[in-house]
Every structure is written in structure tokens, then in C-alpha cells.
Scaffold this motif. Structure first.
Motif, mmCIF file in Angstrom:
data_model
loop_
_atom_site.group_PDB
_atom_site.id
_atom_site.type_symbol
_atom_site.label_atom_id
_atom_site.label_comp_id
_atom_site.label_asym_id
_atom_site.label_seq_id
_atom_site.Cartn_x
_atom_site.Cartn_y
_atom_site.Cartn_z
ATOM 1 N N TYR A 187 1.307 12.231 49.037
ATOM 2 C CA TYR A 187 0.937 13.611 48.741
ATOM 3 C C TYR A 187 0.752 14.328 50.063
ATOM 4 C CZ TYR A 187 -3.841 12.550 50.099
ATOM 5 O OH TYR A 187 -4.943 12.185 50.815
ATOM 6 N N SER A 188 0.668 15.645 49.994
ATOM 7 C CA SER A 188 0.389 16.393 51.218
ATOM 8 C C SER A 188 -0.421 17.648 50.916
ATOM 9 C CB SER A 188 1.690 16.755 51.940
ATOM 10 O OG SER A 188 1.408 17.423 53.135
ATOM 11 N N CYS B 147 -0.108 16.763 41.691
ATOM 12 C CA CYS B 147 -1.318 17.360 42.262
ATOM 13 C C CYS B 147 -1.834 18.534 41.446
ATOM 14 C CB CYS B 147 -1.079 17.776 43.705
ATOM 15 S SG CYS B 147 0.170 19.058 43.912
ATOM 16 N N GLY C 40 0.866 22.079 45.014
ATOM 17 C CA GLY C 40 2.052 22.211 44.189
ATOM 18 C C GLY C 40 3.197 22.921 44.861
ATOM 19 N N PHE C 41 3.243 22.908 46.205
ATOM 20 C CA PHE C 41 4.391 23.556 46.828
ATOM 21 C C PHE C 41 5.194 22.647 47.742
ATOM 22 C CE2 PHE C 41 0.737 24.963 49.496
ATOM 23 C CZ PHE C 41 1.097 24.382 50.695
ATOM 24 N N CYS C 42 4.644 21.506 48.178
ATOM 25 C CA CYS C 42 5.398 20.713 49.158
ATOM 26 C C CYS C 42 6.326 19.694 48.504
ATOM 27 C CB CYS C 42 4.450 20.012 50.123
ATOM 28 S SG CYS C 42 3.588 18.581 49.428
ATOM 29 N N GLY C 43 6.046 19.292 47.264
ATOM 30 C CA GLY C 43 6.912 18.355 46.554
ATOM 31 C C GLY C 43 6.667 16.896 46.878
ATOM 32 N N THR C 44 5.727 16.604 47.773
ATOM 33 C CA THR C 44 5.515 15.224 48.204
ATOM 34 C C THR C 44 5.050 14.326 47.061
ATOM 35 O OG1 THR C 44 4.883 16.117 50.353
ATOM 36 C CG2 THR C 44 4.364 13.811 49.952
ATOM 37 N N CYS C 45 4.300 14.871 46.114
ATOM 38 C CA CYS C 45 3.716 14.052 45.044
ATOM 39 C C CYS C 45 4.608 14.003 43.801
ATOM 40 C CB CYS C 45 2.344 14.600 44.666
ATOM 41 S SG CYS C 45 2.439 16.233 43.896
ATOM 42 N N ARG D 240 -1.385 19.297 48.074
ATOM 43 C CA ARG D 240 -2.279 19.328 46.902
ATOM 44 C C ARG D 240 -2.274 20.678 46.198
ATOM 45 N NH1 ARG D 240 -6.426 15.602 45.916
ATOM 46 N NH2 ARG D 240 -6.524 13.853 47.350
HETATM 47 S S1 FES Z 1 1.004 17.285 47.171
HETATM 48 FE FE1 FES Z 1 2.291 18.953 47.633
HETATM 49 S S2 FES Z 1 3.231 19.396 45.718
HETATM 50 FE FE2 FES Z 1 1.778 17.889 45.271
#
Ligand code: FES
Length: 378
Positions: free
Chosen positions: A326-327, A365, A331-336, A329
Motif C-alpha cells: 500500500y502507499s 484502502c 485510493g489514488f496510487c493503485g498500490t493496494c 491510503r
Molecule cells: S494505497 Fe494507494 S490506492 Fe490504496
């Protein structure tokens, strides 16, 4: 208008076309629905979170690599450094608009989000600024101590979760009040430039512990009395009414970035002022709103994880798998992102496209479930 306005007009030209993708999707999230019920003021909250993760858990893909071309100390306490990033060949960078941020992939493997605080018209350079947090997660120390000029870093973005120039938003605001707390000036700085260029009636309240901790004071001095500096050592901690002009009224828009208590004060201040918009970017995850408990079943192992009503799906997964990626938290980076093979997802992000949602993508997230259980592949 300040005496420097003509020069600013040249240096900060308006985008020829108002961008349509600053906030993808039309749906308002649940926190807004609830807040609309509670108050007559519109509040939108973006979140930036700075947290360490083990390097092996990071998503490795990024769009490009950039080189640190310049470092400048921008606060007199020497604890805020600005970095200019350029493409190795000096080619044009992707266009951005005030409020945008970059995902920075540090050499250690840490990922951090930093607001762009330079000139959107300068396609050759991105500028970010970072305050050193000695007892933080290590990202700011790495930027300060281990990114000399010439360092190559991975970058994803720019992306915008705190848009300023947006159809139907700034055009209808009669006046704009900016409030920045400390390093929260970074997304606000391009906004005030843009507000000045657009000829808006605007003001900025810039707060912090002491003047020496506040970055970019010299740049802001060109705006004269539109900018008010308020420091705790001179005036004490601000009350709600200290952060905004006394005559905030319907039609005004407020853009603020800083610590959560500051944002709470601002929200409380305008709670009973109908027609006032508040747009905020803060430094911690937003609480779950309108949540119901559900379960997540991990497709690979069959393990079932309970998600409480006030808990994010990401936090529930991290409880059993601390290495889940995750990064932001927010809802914009897509990491999770995970793939859902069974169940009805309650999508609460503004990032995934309809096609991605139809393909079963979900951001843990922020998104939840409309069905009792989701089967996911992480
Ligand atoms: S942690 Fe970035 S979209 Fe979920």
C-alpha cells in the motif's frame, strides 16, 4: 493584484483547455454524502500518508526515471529542501495542474507522495519540497541526506487528488481563501499563483510554529497583503476564527492543506455557512464513513478475514499480512489494488475506470463490500 502580476501571467499561463481528468468519475464518495447530511457545507478531503514499508513489498513499476537537478533549502530552519527533477535527456515532462502530486520511488525502495510546488508551465522540471521529520518513517531523512544532485529516482504521476482548476468549481467561486499549515504550503503555492493569474479575489493564511519553519516565505512575499503569516510563537495556537477571514460567505471556496486539527478547526468554522466549499488535503487517513462489516476470503489460501464497520479492508488485510502493499491510503496510487473474483464491491475510489471495475479490480484502502463476503486475489 500585486505589482508582479504581469510577470506572473507570463510565467504561469493558464492551461489552454480546462483539464477534465483532475477528478476522474462523477460519483461523490460516501464521506461527502454523510457530510452533506450533517452540514450544509461541501467538504472534500484528500489524504497523503507518509509511512515506511519494507522495500520488497513495493510495486516496482513506475512510469519514468528523473534526475535530481537542483537542491535548495527553502526554510530558514534548514529543515525543508526543495528538489528539482528533470528527465535525463532534458525532454518535456507530463503536464500537471495545481494540486497534483508525484509518487517518488526512493533508492531504498520507499514510496512517498509529494505535492508539486513549482511552475506548471515549466514542462522541463518538476519541483517538490520535503520537510525533514527526524523521528518519521525515514523517507524525509532519505530525501534530505541521500538524494544529492545527479541521483536518479523513479517517479509515477503526476496525479491530482486535490484539484483546483476544475469545471464547475473555481469558476463559480466568488472568492477563494487558502489556508496552509507549514509544509502544507506545497500544493497551495501553485494554486495561489493560478488564482492570481486568473484575477480571482483570493487570500492566504499561512500558519506554523515559527517563521523560520515556514518554507517559501520569500516567494510568497511578492503577493503582498493577500498573504497573512501567523505563527504560534507570536500569537499562540490559532482558534477557528483565526484561520479564515471574518466575512466568509456563500460562494466562497476554501482550499486548505495541513494537519488534521487545523482542518477540523476550519470545517467547524464554516459549518453553519451555507454555500461555502471546503477542499482539504491532510496528512493522515480519513476515517471510514457509513461502513458495514464484511469478510474477505483470500483466493489463494482460503483464509477468511473479518473487516469491521470502522476498519478499512486494507487494515484488516494488513493485520494478517503485514507485507501487503500500500502507499497513499486514499485510493489514488493503485498500490493496494486486488482482483475480486466473487462478491459485489462498493467502490469508493475515484481512480479505477469502469473497465477496471468491470474486470474485478478493487482498491482495498478505501473500497468496501455490498455483499457479506468478497473473494480476492492479492
Ligand atoms: S494505497 Fe494507494 S490506492 Fe490504496
Amino acid at each position: 493584484m500585486t505589482p508582479n502580476a504581469p510577470e506572473l501571467t507570463q510565467r504561469w499561463p493558464a492551461p489552454r483547455k480546462i483539464p477534465v481528468d483532475l477528478r476522474r468519475g462523477k460519483r461523490r464518495d460516501s464521506i461527502l454524502r454523510i457530510l452533506d447530511v450533517l452540514v450544509s457545507t461541501q467538504v472534500k478531503v484528500a489524504v497523503l500518508i507518509h509511512r515506511d514499508e519494507p522495500p520488497e513489498n513495493r510495486i516496482d513499476e513506475y512510469k519514468t526515471t528523473l534526475t535530481v537537478s537542483e537542491r535548495t533549502t527553502v526554510a530558514t530552519d534548514n529543515d525543508v529542501v526543495s528538489l528539482e527533477l528533470r528527465a535525463p535527456g532534458g525532454s518535456d515532462l507530463e503536464r500537471w495542474y495545481p494540486g497534483a502530486h508525484l509518487d517518488l520511488y526512493l533508492p531504498s525502495g520507499r514510496i512517498r507522495q509529494y505535492s508539486l510546488c513549482g511552475d506548471p508551465a515549466d514542462r522541463r522540471c518538476y519541483r517538490i519540497a520535503v520537510r525533514r521529520i527526524p523521528d518519521g518513517g525515514g523517507g524525509s531523512n532519505e530525501v534530505h541526506d541521500e538524494l544529492p544532485v545527479g541521483t536518479v529516482v523513479g517517479v509515477r504521476g503526476p496525479r491530482n487528488a486535490f484539484g483546483f482548476v476544475e469545471p464547475g468549481r473555481i469558476e463559480r467561486a466568488k472568492r477563494v481563501h487558502f489556508v496552509a499549515g507549514g509544509i502544507g504550503i506545497t500544493p497551495i503555492l501553485p494554486m495561489v499563483r493560478e488564482a492570481e493569474r486568473m484575477g480571482l479575489d483570493w487570500s492566504l493564511m499561512y500558519v506554523g510554529r515559527e517563521r523560520r519553519t515556514l518554507p517559501f516565505l520569500e516567494e510568497l512575499s511578492s503577493f503582498g497583503d493577500r498573504v497573512t503569516i501567523r505563527t504560534d510563537d507570536e500569537y499562540g495556537l490559532p482558534a477557528a476564527n483565526d484561520l479564515l477571514p471574518p466575512n466568509v460567505r456563500s460562494g466562497d471556496a476554501i482550499y486548505c492543506c495541513g494537519p488534521v486539527p487545523m482542518m477540523d478547526l476550519i470545517t467547524a468554522c464554516v459549518r453553519n455557512e451555507p454555500g461555502v466549499e471546503v477542499h482539504a488535503e491532510r496528512f493522515s487517513a480519513a476515517p471510514v464513513v457509513d461502513g458495514r462489516p464484511f469478510r474477505i476470503q483470500l483466493a489463494r489460501t482460503g483464509q477468511v478475514i473479518d473487516v469491521a464497520a470502522d476498519q478499512t479492508a486494507l487494515d484488516a488485510v494488513l493485520r494478517v499480512n503485514p507485507k501487503a502493499p500500500y502507499s497513499c491510503r486514499q485510493g489514488f496510487c493503485g498500490t493496494c489494488m486486488v482482483h475480486v473474483s466473487d462478491g459485489d464491491v462498493d467502490h469508493r475510489d475515484n481512480s479505477l475506470s469502469p473497465a477496471e471495475r468491470a474486470a474485478g479490480k478493487m482498491l482495498l484502502c478505501v473500497s468496501r463490500s455490498n455483499s457479506p463476503c468478497l473473494t480476492v486475489t492479492t
